[in-house]
Design an enzyme around this catalytic site. Sequence first.
Site, short mmCIF file in Angstrom:
data_model
loop_
_atom_site.label_atom_id
_atom_site.label_comp_id
_atom_site.label_asym_id
_atom_site.label_seq_id
_atom_site.Cartn_x
_atom_site.Cartn_y
_atom_site.Cartn_z
N ASN A 21 0.87 -1.17 0.00
CA ASN A 21 0.00 0.00 0.00
C ASN A 21 0.91 1.21 0.00
O ASN A 21 1.53 1.52 1.02
CB ASN A 21 -0.91 -0.02 1.24
N TRP A 22 0.98 1.86 -1.15
CA TRP A 22 1.90 2.99 -1.28
C TRP A 22 1.37 4.27 -0.63
O TRP A 22 2.08 5.26 -0.57
CB TRP A 22 2.20 3.24 -2.76
N LYS A 23 0.10 4.24 -0.22
CA LYS A 23 -0.50 5.45 0.38
C LYS A 23 -0.25 6.65 -0.55
O LYS A 23 -0.32 6.49 -1.76
CB LYS A 23 0.05 5.66 1.79
N HIS A 108 -9.45 1.53 4.93
CA HIS A 108 -8.17 1.66 5.64
C HIS A 108 -8.35 2.59 6.84
O HIS A 108 -9.12 3.55 6.78
CB HIS A 108 -7.09 2.22 4.70
N GLU A 110 -6.62 4.90 7.94
CA GLU A 110 -6.35 6.32 7.66
C GLU A 110 -7.56 6.99 7.02
O GLU A 110 -7.81 8.17 7.25
CB GLU A 110 -5.09 6.43 6.78
N GLU A 177 -5.30 -4.86 10.53
CA GLU A 177 -4.27 -3.85 10.73
C GLU A 177 -4.50 -3.13 12.06
O GLU A 177 -5.26 -2.15 12.11
CB GLU A 177 -4.29 -2.82 9.60
N GLY A 183 2.89 2.05 10.77
CA GLY A 183 3.88 3.12 10.61
C GLY A 183 4.65 3.43 11.88
O GLY A 183 5.33 4.44 11.95
N SER A 216 3.62 -2.41 10.14
CA SER A 216 5.08 -2.53 10.31
C SER A 216 5.64 -3.88 9.87
O SER A 216 6.55 -4.40 10.51
CB SER A 216 5.49 -2.19 11.75
N GLY A 237 2.95 -1.18 4.19
CA GLY A 237 3.06 0.25 3.88
C GLY A 237 4.48 0.63 3.55
O GLY A 237 4.99 0.36 2.46
N GLY A 238 5.16 1.20 4.52
CA GLY A 238 6.50 1.76 4.33
C GLY A 238 7.48 0.84 3.62
O GLY A 238 8.21 1.27 2.72
P1 13P Z 1 3.23 0.20 7.60
O1 13P Z 1 3.68 -1.08 6.96
O2 13P Z 1 4.02 1.39 7.12
O3 13P Z 1 3.15 0.09 9.08
O4 13P Z 1 1.73 0.48 7.07
C1 13P Z 1 0.79 -0.53 7.19
C2 13P Z 1 -0.42 -0.13 6.42
O5 13P Z 1 -1.14 0.77 6.81
C3 13P Z 1 -0.71 -0.85 5.18
O6 13P Z 1 -1.98 -0.56 4.72
#
Ligand code: 13P
Length: 253
Positions: A21-23, A108, A110, A177, A183, A216, A237-238
């Site tokens: 997920n590149w956000k 999600h 967020e 999640e 993050g 993470s 994510g990251g």
């Molecule tokens: P991280 O892997 O950066 O913690 O993010 C997880 C996430 O929100 C994937 O949708």
Amino acid sequence: MRNATPIYSEPPVGQIVIAGNWKMYKTQAEALEFLKGFLGQLSETPEDREVVLCVPFTALSILSKNLHGGRIKIGAQNIHWETEGAYTGEISGAMLTELGCRYVVVGHSERRQYFGETDETVNKRLKAAQAAGLTPILCVGETKEQRDRNETEAVIAGQITADLAGIDQQNLVIAYEPIWAIGTGDTCEAAEANRVIGLIRSQLSNPNVSIQYGGSVKPANVDEIMAQPEIDGALVGGASLTPDSFARIVNFQ
Ligand code: 13P
């Protein structure tokens, strides 16, 4: 040039779905640069692993054109429930499938936290995704405060019940999640993620739904996470932003 015919999604070939997920990261140029470093690292990736990149809307077209029908599926990060209309800033299922999109992240944390997404709108977006032939990746998870108050099970059960009302469980991926693990580098213990995912599975009418862990996930912890019997994949994510780290995750041992 866009694909003339929409590519409709089939349910994932295998149970294992590893999605990045590149956000709100990467321009088109940066997305192409990523692909250059990433594609060559998939030659040994087992066929039964679905590799997905959920990218900003603006990067869908360029990725789609440069995947050469290959190993990677692409996904979006949101979808509106109407097929078209006066909904400034929103995007429809047909707009996504036209670009070769196969998956879409829905609900999600967020989006729930910063953009007012509720279980009701999440449910509508899930229905729209399936109606468009996309496989939705539904995200659920508790906050730190809810976990500290021992509400994790109730919160997750409530989200699953409300979000999945009337949803076809044959074409669905779920991501657990925990919000406090996103993050933060503060990964949920693999055994605890396994336990919660087992609880989610016990609530489903289709126990074969692929359920991912997200929060993470890194090259250093992916092997342990994926060794858990209830965990079918990861939403990353990251660590999905750099070719080497995402390749290591996709090629987990
Ligand atoms: P991280 O892997 O950066 O913690 O993010 C997880 C996430 O929100 C994937 O949708």
